[in-house]
Design a protein around this motif. Structure first.
Motif, short mmCIF file in Angstrom:
data_model
loop_
_atom_site.label_atom_id
_atom_site.label_comp_id
_atom_site.label_asym_id
_atom_site.label_seq_id
_atom_site.Cartn_x
_atom_site.Cartn_y
_atom_site.Cartn_z
N SER A 21 0.85 -1.19 0.00
CA SER A 21 0.00 0.00 0.00
C SER A 21 0.88 1.24 0.00
CB SER A 21 -0.89 0.03 1.25
OG SER A 21 -1.74 -1.09 1.30
N CYS A 22 0.39 2.28 -0.62
CA CYS A 22 1.09 3.57 -0.64
C CYS A 22 0.06 4.66 -0.36
CB CYS A 22 1.77 3.80 -1.97
SG CYS A 22 2.52 5.44 -2.14
N ALA A 23 0.13 5.21 0.83
CA ALA A 23 -0.79 6.28 1.21
C ALA A 23 -0.17 7.63 0.88
CB ALA A 23 -1.08 6.19 2.70
N THR A 24 -0.94 8.47 0.22
CA THR A 24 -0.44 9.79 -0.16
C THR A 24 -1.11 10.86 0.70
OG1 THR A 24 -2.13 10.26 -1.81
CG2 THR A 24 -0.26 8.94 -2.52
N SER A 25 -0.39 11.93 0.93
CA SER A 25 -0.93 13.05 1.69
C SER A 25 -0.18 14.32 1.33
CB SER A 25 -0.82 12.79 3.20
OG SER A 25 0.54 12.68 3.58
N GLY A 26 -0.77 15.45 1.70
CA GLY A 26 -0.07 16.72 1.55
C GLY A 26 -0.17 17.35 0.18
N GLY A 27 -0.96 16.78 -0.71
CA GLY A 27 -1.06 17.38 -2.03
C GLY A 27 -2.23 16.81 -2.80
N THR A 28 -2.47 17.39 -3.95
CA THR A 28 -3.53 16.88 -4.82
C THR A 28 -2.91 16.54 -6.16
OG1 THR A 28 -4.05 19.14 -5.52
CG2 THR A 28 -5.32 18.23 -3.69
N PHE A 29 -3.48 15.57 -6.82
CA PHE A 29 -2.98 15.11 -8.11
C PHE A 29 -4.06 15.31 -9.16
CE2 PHE A 29 0.89 13.41 -6.50
CZ PHE A 29 0.60 12.96 -5.23
N ASN A 30 -3.66 15.76 -10.33
CA ASN A 30 -4.66 15.96 -11.37
C ASN A 30 -4.91 14.66 -12.12
OD1 ASN A 30 -2.66 15.61 -13.36
ND2 ASN A 30 -2.19 17.79 -13.41
N TYR A 31 -5.85 14.74 -13.06
CA TYR A 31 -6.30 13.55 -13.80
C TYR A 31 -5.14 12.82 -14.46
CZ TYR A 31 -8.85 10.87 -17.33
OH TYR A 31 -9.35 9.86 -18.13
N TYR A 32 -4.15 13.55 -14.93
CA TYR A 32 -3.07 12.95 -15.71
C TYR A 32 -1.89 12.49 -14.86
CZ TYR A 32 -5.64 14.88 -19.60
OH TYR A 32 -6.64 15.18 -20.50
N ALA A 33 -1.92 12.77 -13.59
CA ALA A 33 -0.84 12.32 -12.72
C ALA A 33 -0.79 10.80 -12.69
CB ALA A 33 -1.03 12.88 -11.32
N ARG A 34 0.40 10.27 -12.54
CA ARG A 34 0.55 8.83 -12.49
C ARG A 34 1.22 8.40 -11.19
NH1 ARG A 34 -0.65 6.18 -16.85
NH2 ARG A 34 0.67 4.36 -16.45
N MET A 35 0.79 7.28 -10.72
CA MET A 35 1.38 6.65 -9.55
C MET A 35 2.11 5.41 -10.02
SD MET A 35 0.28 8.67 -7.20
CE MET A 35 0.86 7.73 -5.80
N GLY A 36 3.32 5.23 -9.54
CA GLY A 36 4.10 4.08 -9.98
C GLY A 36 4.70 3.31 -8.82
N TRP A 37 4.89 2.03 -9.06
CA TRP A 37 5.66 1.19 -8.15
C TRP A 37 6.97 0.83 -8.84
CZ3 TRP A 37 4.82 0.32 -3.14
CH2 TRP A 37 3.53 0.50 -2.63
N PHE A 38 8.06 1.07 -8.16
CA PHE A 38 9.38 0.74 -8.64
C PHE A 38 10.02 -0.24 -7.66
CE2 PHE A 38 10.14 4.13 -11.84
CZ PHE A 38 9.02 4.90 -11.61
N ARG A 39 11.09 -0.90 -8.10
CA ARG A 39 11.84 -1.76 -7.20
C ARG A 39 13.31 -1.69 -7.52
NH1 ARG A 39 9.73 -7.75 -9.22
NH2 ARG A 39 10.86 -7.80 -11.21
#
Length: 119
Positions: A21-39
């Protein structure tokens, strides 16, 4: 200040499952923002594993995890998940959550969570 906090890593036997899980806070993301998982595994470069648009669509998976990992978004909780099934020893790495800024680059990063898969 945008913050990303990962959780859910651990030690699992080959063939097992984990959900990150990755909880985000402190900001807002627009429609085109992407969230990624890296390793990043010891001695190797960081690689992208999966990505998803903040709105929940347009997913991407690395070939090595296709059919085994699933990325998903819960916008109500501002949280992105990575369901990992049929884990293999080669999946052992530190997994990082990241988010793109308005420029489209992954500028926001979590601290990472260790995933270890034993054979």
């Amino acid at each position: 200040q945008v913050q990303l906090v990962e959780s859910g890593g651990g030690l699992v036997q080959a063939g097992g499952s984990l959900r990150l899980s990755c909880a985000t806070s402190g900001g807002t993301f627009n429609y085109y923002a992407r969230m990624g998982w890296f390793r990043q595994a010891p001695g190797k470069e960081r690689e992208i594993v999966a990505a998803i648009r903040w709105s929940g669509g347009n997913t991407y998976y690395a070939n090595s995890v296709k059919g085994r990992f699933t990325i998903s978004m819960d916008n109500a909780k501002n949280t992105v998940y990575l369901q990992m099934n049929n884990l293999k020893p080669e999946d052992t790495a530190v997994y990082y959550c990241a988010a793109t800024s308005v420029g489209g680059t992954y500028d926001y990063w979590g601290q990472g969570t260790q995933v270890t898969v034993s054979s």
